[in-house]
Design a protein around this motif. Sequence first.
Motif, PDB file in Angstrom:
ATOM      1  N   LEU A 279     -58.533  65.245  48.101  1.00  0.00           N
ATOM      2  CA  LEU A 279     -57.332  65.662  48.816  1.00  0.00           C
ATOM      3  C   LEU A 279     -56.648  64.451  49.462  1.00  0.00           C
ATOM      4  O   LEU A 279     -55.427  64.333  49.459  1.00  0.00           O
ATOM      5  N   HIS A 282     -54.766  62.740  46.874  1.00  0.00           N
ATOM      6  CA  HIS A 282     -53.536  63.486  46.584  1.00  0.00           C
ATOM      7  C   HIS A 282     -52.442  63.186  47.612  1.00  0.00           C
ATOM      8  O   HIS A 282     -51.282  62.963  47.269  1.00  0.00           O
ATOM      9  N   PRO A 311     -54.477  66.505  56.443  1.00  0.00           N
ATOM     10  CA  PRO A 311     -54.895  67.056  55.152  1.00  0.00           C
ATOM     11  C   PRO A 311     -54.211  68.377  54.812  1.00  0.00           C
ATOM     12  O   PRO A 311     -54.107  68.735  53.651  1.00  0.00           O
ATOM     13  N   LEU A 418     -54.543  73.444  48.424  1.00  0.00           N
ATOM     14  CA  LEU A 418     -54.777  72.037  48.081  1.00  0.00           C
ATOM     15  C   LEU A 418     -56.228  71.646  48.270  1.00  0.00           C
ATOM     16  O   LEU A 418     -56.677  70.618  47.790  1.00  0.00           O
ATOM     17  N   PHE A 419     -56.989  72.493  48.957  1.00  0.00           N
ATOM     18  CA  PHE A 419     -58.409  72.187  49.061  1.00  0.00           C
ATOM     19  C   PHE A 419     -59.122  72.344  47.732  1.00  0.00           C
ATOM     20  O   PHE A 419     -60.185  71.784  47.515  1.00  0.00           O
ATOM     21  N   ALA A 424     -54.951  71.023  43.555  1.00  0.00           N
ATOM     22  CA  ALA A 424     -54.361  69.768  44.019  1.00  0.00           C
ATOM     23  C   ALA A 424     -53.902  68.949  42.829  1.00  0.00           C
ATOM     24  O   ALA A 424     -52.800  68.400  42.823  1.00  0.00           O
TER      25      ALA A 424
END
Length: 437
Positions: A279, A282, A311, A418-419, A424
């Motif tokens: 993450l 990303h 995050p 997104l985790f 992601a």
Amino acid sequence: MPPIVSDMSLENKLSILADGAKYDASCASCGSTRPNSGGPGNTASSGICHSWSADGRCISLLKLLFSNYCIYDCAYCVNRRGNDRPRTTFTPREVADLTVEFYRRNYIEGLFLSTGVIRDPDYTMEQLIATLKLLREEHRFGGYIHVKLVPGADPLLVEQAGRLADRVSVNIELPTARSLKLLAPDKGREAILGPMGQASRQIAASRAERRKNRKAPLFAPGGQSTQMIVGATPENDRTILLLSESIYRKYALRRVYYSAFIPVGRDNRLPMLVAPPLLREHRLYQADWLLRFYGFSAAELLSEEQPDFDPLLDPKANWALRHLELFPVEVNRADYEMLLRVPGIGVRSARRIVRARRTGSLGFDELKRLGIVLKRARFFLTARGRCLGEGDLAADALRRHLLAPPGPKSTGPRQLDLFAPETAAAQARQQALTGEI
Ligand code: SF4
């Protein structure tokens, strides 16, 4: 001294040396225009190698190490000298023949060739050049080739490699000289920046030359890139992004690739991670996008007080929440640069808005008809003076709105998703294709 050529079967070599190359992320293949010479392969005609694996990495190149022997012992690297694993080395002819065979079968559109350091940097660079010469001169291969420059190699060899390849790269590896000294003590910062600087100068000179004379020799027409490992050392996101900004400026790089540190062995100089920080990788890619296409500077995105990305929020939304005094912006009056700073409005949407408002004023219905996604942007925009969001929200409330998962019927993107690494990566791919953050 390790054996330079092993008698292992080609199939086994391929399996070992393709596996050893998978940790290098710096292999997207856009931007090259090498003319076809009548042999197989063409960088210009096929949409060029834009294919991505499930984890977001490029897969349509034959991605190989020439050798996984290495005289160096970089702590983060699976191929380091001290790591006990099967070792082998290709011959230049094996790599050249494999590339052409794979190309003819339509498996690949080009070659990404990296290597461990065999004997010394010059000898290693000579082996890579011999491979490229076979491809370009004997096979007349016109497809895309990305080759690694070996830190510390002689400038004459760097020049030869750049003349044969479409893209060159030398990995900067770690964000500071201190960390490099700790984890990669055999590779000095100067040995890395030397070839990077030379490539940058020769790419610029070659482009200038070809503007005057279209037959002037090429030097890495696809430019150069580099890779930085994220999470192996304690540097924060700000340090990483400031470095990226500075090397984009100084060396005119096409891309900085960020590679989440993957623990590949035990070493007490390395952090104990349960999983690679994907993450974080990303968020750095998103921020990098903001530097290159949205007019942001690293110092705007992160400060000494807040040196790491949130995050849960993308870097642009995070910036906007810290600058609510600039919002909302009126969609009919804001300049293009300000529209780009609205969370949810990307390059394509900003261009559409600027084009459409030349012929009439825009309300939210018109924005929707233009295909502008208002899920996040509505909190930061007015249209004909009207606000579609919830009025004058404080940063905390806005943050909650931006993080709120969509209702059951919504198909919009979810921040919290997104985790999930696949999500992601999928969003990163989508972002790479659309440029919308
Ligand atoms: S020089 Fe490259 S291949 Fe060798 S140990 Fe360091 S990172 Fe790995």
